[in-house]
Motif scaffolding. Structure first.
Motif, PDB file in Angstrom:
ATOM      1  N   UNK A  28       0.835  -1.208   0.000  1.00 48.83           N
ATOM      2  CA  UNK A  28       0.000   0.000   0.000  1.00 48.83           C
ATOM      3  C   UNK A  28       0.869   1.256   0.000  1.00 48.83           C
ATOM      4  N   UNK A  29       1.933   1.259   0.817  1.00 47.61           N
ATOM      5  CA  UNK A  29       2.842   2.403   0.830  1.00 47.61           C
ATOM      6  C   UNK A  29       3.516   2.574  -0.524  1.00 47.61           C
ATOM      7  N   UNK A  30       4.007   1.476  -1.099  1.00 48.73           N
ATOM      8  CA  UNK A  30       4.665   1.555  -2.400  1.00 48.73           C
ATOM      9  C   UNK A  30       3.740   2.119  -3.466  1.00 48.73           C
ATOM     10  N   UNK A  31       2.485   1.634  -3.467  1.00 52.17           N
ATOM     11  CA  UNK A  31       1.513   2.121  -4.458  1.00 52.17           C
ATOM     12  C   UNK A  31       1.233   3.609  -4.258  1.00 52.17           C
ATOM     13  N   UNK A  32       1.115   4.038  -2.987  1.00 55.24           N
ATOM     14  CA  UNK A  32       0.795   5.445  -2.711  1.00 55.24           C
ATOM     15  C   UNK A  32       1.928   6.356  -3.185  1.00 55.24           C
ATOM     16  N   UNK A  33       3.161   6.002  -2.833  1.00 57.76           N
ATOM     17  CA  UNK A  33       4.284   6.850  -3.238  1.00 57.76           C
ATOM     18  C   UNK A  33       4.448   6.854  -4.755  1.00 57.76           C
ATOM     19  N   UNK A  34       4.207   5.718  -5.399  1.00 60.11           N
ATOM     20  CA  UNK A  34       4.290   5.680  -6.860  1.00 60.11           C
ATOM     21  C   UNK A  34       3.257   6.618  -7.478  1.00 60.11           C
ATOM     22  N   UNK A  35       2.019   6.538  -6.997  1.00 61.52           N
ATOM     23  CA  UNK A  35       0.960   7.377  -7.571  1.00 61.52           C
ATOM     24  C   UNK A  35       1.257   8.860  -7.380  1.00 61.52           C
ATOM     25  N   UNK A  36       1.761   9.222  -6.195  1.00 59.89           N
ATOM     26  CA  UNK A  36       2.084  10.626  -5.950  1.00 59.89           C
ATOM     27  C   UNK A  36       3.211  11.097  -6.868  1.00 59.89           C
ATOM     28  N   UNK A  37       4.257  10.285  -7.024  1.00 67.31           N
ATOM     29  CA  UNK A  37       5.366  10.636  -7.915  1.00 67.31           C
ATOM     30  C   UNK A  37       4.875  10.748  -9.355  1.00 67.31           C
ATOM     31  N   UNK A  38       4.005   9.826  -9.748  1.00 68.70           N
ATOM     32  CA  UNK A  38       3.495   9.841 -11.125  1.00 68.70           C
ATOM     33  C   UNK A  38       2.652  11.080 -11.394  1.00 68.70           C
ATOM     34  N   UNK A  39       1.820  11.452 -10.436  1.00 64.01           N
ATOM     35  CA  UNK A  39       0.991  12.656 -10.607  1.00 64.01           C
ATOM     36  C   UNK A  39       1.879  13.881 -10.818  1.00 64.01           C
ATOM     37  N   UNK A  40       2.906  14.018  -9.969  1.00 63.97           N
ATOM     38  CA  UNK A  40       3.813  15.165 -10.097  1.00 63.97           C
ATOM     39  C   UNK A  40       4.565  15.103 -11.417  1.00 63.97           C
ATOM     40  N   UNK A  41       5.103  13.919 -11.752  1.00 65.02           N
ATOM     41  CA  UNK A  41       5.850  13.772 -13.000  1.00 65.02           C
ATOM     42  C   UNK A  41       5.007  14.075 -14.216  1.00 65.02           C
ATOM     43  N   UNK A  81       5.672  16.844 -17.140  1.00 63.79           N
ATOM     44  CA  UNK A  81       5.741  16.474 -18.561  1.00 63.79           C
ATOM     45  C   UNK A  81       4.717  17.243 -19.391  1.00 63.79           C
ATOM     46  N   UNK A  82       3.536  17.453 -18.842  1.00 62.05           N
ATOM     47  CA  UNK A  82       2.517  18.220 -19.562  1.00 62.05           C
ATOM     48  C   UNK A  82       2.979  19.658 -19.755  1.00 62.05           C
ATOM     49  N   UNK A  83       3.554  20.247 -18.711  1.00 58.82           N
ATOM     50  CA  UNK A  83       4.061  21.622 -18.822  1.00 58.82           C
ATOM     51  C   UNK A  83       5.213  21.704 -19.825  1.00 58.82           C
ATOM     52  N   UNK A  84       6.117  20.726 -19.741  1.00 63.89           N
ATOM     53  CA  UNK A  84       7.333  20.758 -20.557  1.00 63.89           C
ATOM     54  C   UNK A  84       7.145  20.171 -21.948  1.00 63.89           C
ATOM     55  N   UNK A  85       5.976  19.541 -22.178  1.00 68.62           N
ATOM     56  CA  UNK A  85       5.690  18.888 -23.469  1.00 68.62           C
ATOM     57  C   UNK A  85       6.783  17.858 -23.791  1.00 68.62           C
ATOM     58  N   UNK A  86       7.052  16.998 -22.818  1.00 68.33           N
ATOM     59  CA  UNK A  86       8.080  15.969 -22.990  1.00 68.33           C
ATOM     60  C   UNK A  86       7.663  14.714 -22.234  1.00 68.33           C
ATOM     61  N   UNK A  87       8.533  13.686 -22.267  1.00 68.21           N
ATOM     62  CA  UNK A  87       8.268  12.432 -21.551  1.00 68.21           C
ATOM     63  C   UNK A  87       9.382  12.168 -20.535  1.00 68.21           C
ATOM     64  N   UNK A  88      10.102  13.208 -20.142  1.00 66.23           N
ATOM     65  CA  UNK A  88      11.267  13.022 -19.272  1.00 66.23           C
ATOM     66  C   UNK A  88      10.904  12.295 -17.993  1.00 66.23           C
ATOM     67  N   UNK A  89       9.872  12.751 -17.278  1.00 67.68           N
ATOM     68  CA  UNK A  89       9.544  12.171 -15.983  1.00 67.68           C
ATOM     69  C   UNK A  89       8.883  10.813 -16.122  1.00 67.68           C
TER      70      UNK A  89
END
Length: 361
Positions: free
Chosen positions: A329-342, A346-354
């Motif tokens: 559950x912790x792993x999933x939560x931290x992944x989702x939070x990182x993905x949301x930020x990334x 990427x949307x702002x930068x128009x790239x796939x870096x994150x």
């Protein structure tokens, strides 16, 4: 306070005795209010610069941005206020605080690229106006574009490296760290090692950050390449230099990510000690780096155990009083939070870096 005579010189002497960090930041908030009420232009400027400096190096760096904007407005309204500061210090302060604001656009995905470009145009106008800061200007471009187009970023880095240093330049050791980072970004480890030679040999004067920076860049690169032996070497070196402050959160994230494979108990220890620093942070780049490391930590733990005992702050969204947490559950939560930020970056930068960066983790 009403009826009191404003004494900026006496207050400045008091500030000199207050330690860097939260205590000085809180003191400056009150003194800035006094300077504004007294309309003391000099102290309105110099204390805003000090406030931005304190947030940038000892607090939440993004909070330097609004103060930098206020400084610009005040300076332009009274451009000769800092003329008596020696060695062109007024102009350097103006450019430096403007740069502090620029630095943080990288860490805030809600600021459109167009706004960053407009800020860069204003910064370049100041560079030409005061004849200082060309080298920093090229680095600002490289620093942002690394998340958009690494080839273009490297071209800006080369211009930065070939441009002469001046009073606005970063310390020589940090600049070499940037060169290491850009070389590793381009997959040129041989060039990175050449830039790093004076750093590893201790032949340059170090600031507080440089010994951490180049090790962090090598650590992240080794982890992304799957070279755990090299990663552990740099993680151990970096770990002993970490300070429990916001400025080191990206470093904490990388160390936690590495120790998740080599020393899970140490990864948990590092996470517990640093977690209070990341909650509520404005700086989304640091949050992303930290959450990426935490995700890897609990993803790995979930392979060996179902739960983990943790001492986490009550502000943590998944906090429970028992202090026992499901690893998955912790792993999933931290992944989702990182993905949301990334995804926002990427949307702002128009790239796939994150997207790519998180997939490597």
């Amino acid at each position: 306070m009403a009826g009191q005579i404003f004494d900026g010189e006496a207050i400045s002497m008091l500030l000199d005795f207050i330690p860097n960090g939260a205590e000085k930041i809180n003191a400056l908030k009150g003194y800035l209010k006094e300077a504004d009420e007294a309309e003391e232009a000099y102290y309105q400027l110099v204390w805003r610069y000090e406030y931005a400096y304190q947030e940038y190096f000892y607090g939440d760096p993004v909070k330097a941005m609004p103060v930098a904007a206020e400084f610009m407005e005040l300076y332009e309204a009274a451009p000769h206020t800092l003329d008596h500061v020696p060695d062109n210090g007024g102009a350097e302060s103006y450019l430096m605080i403007t740069q502090m604001g620029l630095d943080n656009v990288v860490a805030l995905p809600q600021i459109p690229m167009e706004e960053w470009e407009a800020m860069m145009d204003r910064f370049y106008a100041l560079v030409k106006r005061f004849h200082i800061g060309h080298r920093v200007y090229w680095w600002q471009l490289a620093r942002f574009w690394q998340y958009v187009d690494k080839e273009k970023a490297y071209q800006y880095f080369q211009k930065f490296w070939k441009t002469g240093r001046d009073g606005l330049s970063d310390c020589r050791a940090c600049e070499r760290c940037y060169a290491v980072h850009m070389s590793l970004l381009m997959g040129d480890k041989k060039a990175a090692d050449e830039y790093a030679k004076p750093l590893k040999a201790g032949r340059v004067n170090f600031c507080n950050d440089a010994p951490k920076l180049y090790r962090y860049y090598y650590l992240e690169d080794a982890l992304d390449r799957g070279d755990l032996k090299e990663a552990v070497k740099y993680a151990n070196q970096l770990s002993v230099k970490l300070e429990r402050r916001i400025h080191d959160l990206s470093f904490f994230g990388a160390v936690i990510r590495c120790f998740a494979y080599s020393d899970p108990d140490k990864a948990i220890e590092r996470l517990e000690s640093s977690m209070p620093l990341v909650l509520g942070l404005w700086d989304q780049m640091k949050v992303y780096d930290y959450y990426k490391g935490a995700y890897v930590c609990f993803h790995q733990l979930a392979q060996a155990r179902d739960t983990v005992a943790l001492s986490l702050p009550e502000e943590f969204p998944l906090y429970n009083e028992e202090g026992v947490y499901p690893c998955r559950e912790l792993g999933d939560w931290f992944y989702e939070q990182a993905k949301i930020i990334g995804d926002r970056f990427d949307q702002r930068n128009k790239s796939r870096y994150f997207e790519i960066n998180l997939s490597k983790a």
